[in-house]
Design a protein around this motif. Structure first.
Motif, short mmCIF file in Angstrom:
data_model
loop_
_atom_site.label_atom_id
_atom_site.label_comp_id
_atom_site.label_asym_id
_atom_site.label_seq_id
_atom_site.Cartn_x
_atom_site.Cartn_y
_atom_site.Cartn_z
N PHE A 169 0.70 -1.35 0.04
CA PHE A 169 0.06 0.09 -0.09
C PHE A 169 0.90 1.36 0.05
CE2 PHE A 169 0.37 -1.47 4.39
CZ PHE A 169 0.84 -0.14 5.13
N LYS A 172 1.96 1.72 -3.63
CA LYS A 172 0.88 1.88 -4.65
C LYS A 172 0.69 3.65 -4.53
CE LYS A 172 -1.60 -2.18 -5.06
NZ LYS A 172 -2.85 -2.92 -4.59
N THR A 173 0.87 3.94 -2.97
CA THR A 173 0.64 5.31 -2.94
C THR A 173 1.82 6.30 -3.97
OG1 THR A 173 0.09 5.31 -0.75
CG2 THR A 173 0.73 7.21 -1.18
N ASP A 193 -4.72 -5.57 -10.76
CA ASP A 193 -4.67 -4.90 -9.51
C ASP A 193 -4.54 -3.47 -9.48
OD1 ASP A 193 -5.04 -4.60 -6.41
OD2 ASP A 193 -2.76 -4.54 -6.73
N GLU A 194 -3.44 -3.24 -10.26
CA GLU A 194 -3.14 -1.65 -10.32
C GLU A 194 -3.94 -0.93 -11.20
OE1 GLU A 194 1.54 -3.23 -9.70
OE2 GLU A 194 0.75 -3.12 -11.54
N GLU A 197 -7.24 -0.32 -9.39
CA GLU A 197 -7.14 0.43 -8.28
C GLU A 197 -7.05 1.94 -8.92
OE1 GLU A 197 -4.27 1.38 -4.25
OE2 GLU A 197 -4.74 -0.57 -5.17
N THR A 200 -10.65 3.00 -9.89
CA THR A 200 -11.49 3.23 -8.44
C THR A 200 -10.95 4.68 -7.93
OG1 THR A 200 -11.54 0.79 -8.07
CG2 THR A 200 -11.97 2.40 -6.19
N LEU A 201 -9.99 5.15 -7.72
CA LEU A 201 -9.37 6.39 -7.44
C LEU A 201 -10.17 7.40 -8.13
CD1 LEU A 201 -5.79 5.56 -6.37
CD2 LEU A 201 -7.60 6.01 -4.94
#
Length: 264
Positions: A169, A172-173, A193-194, A197, A200-201
């Protein structure tokens, strides 16, 4: 952009009978039969709260772990604070040099670098190495954010800046915080996954909208068709959600989409 090409970081050279493992910034060599537990696994491990001794141990351990997590964020922020326009490239770790997918990654990195963008990847092999290689050979900024894994993953040798993270996490940030666009080449579960994500953001308004570009219509179109035919048809997403993704065929098209978004 400097015309001087930086020397690549030296690759890890395993010693006979050992394997390289990372624990944050530390590099370890362990026996091939030696069990290795990652920081993420320890953090996410379930402990039966009915066992008072284990519960107390977890409570103390997790309280101290907060400081380690904090330090990892601070190290990442310090290392990347001067990164200007950057694009994060995602893709499989399994493509091999000389393959079509690997050469696609090289071309992506090269064209992004020539357009003036820093290239950020996961820092490992395969498509990550390829994109870093393309940026590196073009004389650009080539950044790799590696992750501690239970199996061997070296940083690739084409980095001008490389970091190793304990926690997914935190890593990813950094991918999101310092990039103005995402480009995905064909990949597996990690790439999906990436990708999702990032979607989603943007879809939830947690970050301002930025380009999310998928290279390879033959590879990505079945996924987009499923999203349209199943998610959209079942009213699980809105029509505008599909507009967050742009599918192209070539690296230059991907760069054109990024530039056209006006992020520079």
């Amino acid at each position: 952009m400097s015309d001087l090409r930086p020397e690549p970081l030296e690759d890890d050279v395993p010693v006979d009978g050992t394997q390289v493992r990372y624990a944050g910034a530390a590099q370890l060599r362990v026996g091939e039969d030696q069990q290795y537990v990652t920081s993420d696994e320890t953090l996410l491990e379930w402990v039966d709260p009915r066992d008072s001794a284990l519960l107390l141990e977890r409570t103390v351990r997790d309280s101290w772990r907060v400081l380690r997590i904090q330090s990892e964020f601070v190290a990442g922020f310090d290392a990347l604070e001067k990164v200007t326009e950057a694009v994060t490239v995602f893709g499989t770790a399994r493509s091999v040099p000389g393959s079509v997918e690997y050469e696609l990654g090289v071309e992506v990195g090269r064209r992004l670098s020539e357009a003036g963008f820093a290239v950020i990847t996961g820092g490992g092999p395969g498509a990550m190495e390829a994109a870093n290689k393309g940026a590196f050979l073009a004389g650009g900024e080539s950044i790799g954010l590696n992750i501690e894994l239970p199996f061997e993953q070296h940083m690739n040798p084409y980095l001008t800046l490389g970091m190793n993270f304990r926690y997914f996490f935190v890593r990813k940030t950094m991918f999101v915080k310092y990039a103005q666009a995402f480009v995905c080449v064909p990949g597996g579960i990690g790439t999906l996954d990436e990708l999702f994500e990032a979607l989603t953001l943007v879809q939830t308004g947690k970050v301002k909208r930025f380009p999310i570009v998928l290279i390879g219509r033959d590879f990505w179109s079945p996924l987009v068709d499923w999203m349209r035919g199943t998610l959209l048809a079942g009213e699980k997403i809105s029509p505008e959600d599909l507009e967050l993704i742009t599918v192209v065929d070539t690296p230059q098209e991907a760069v054109d989409v990024v530039i056209a978004s006006g992020i520079r």
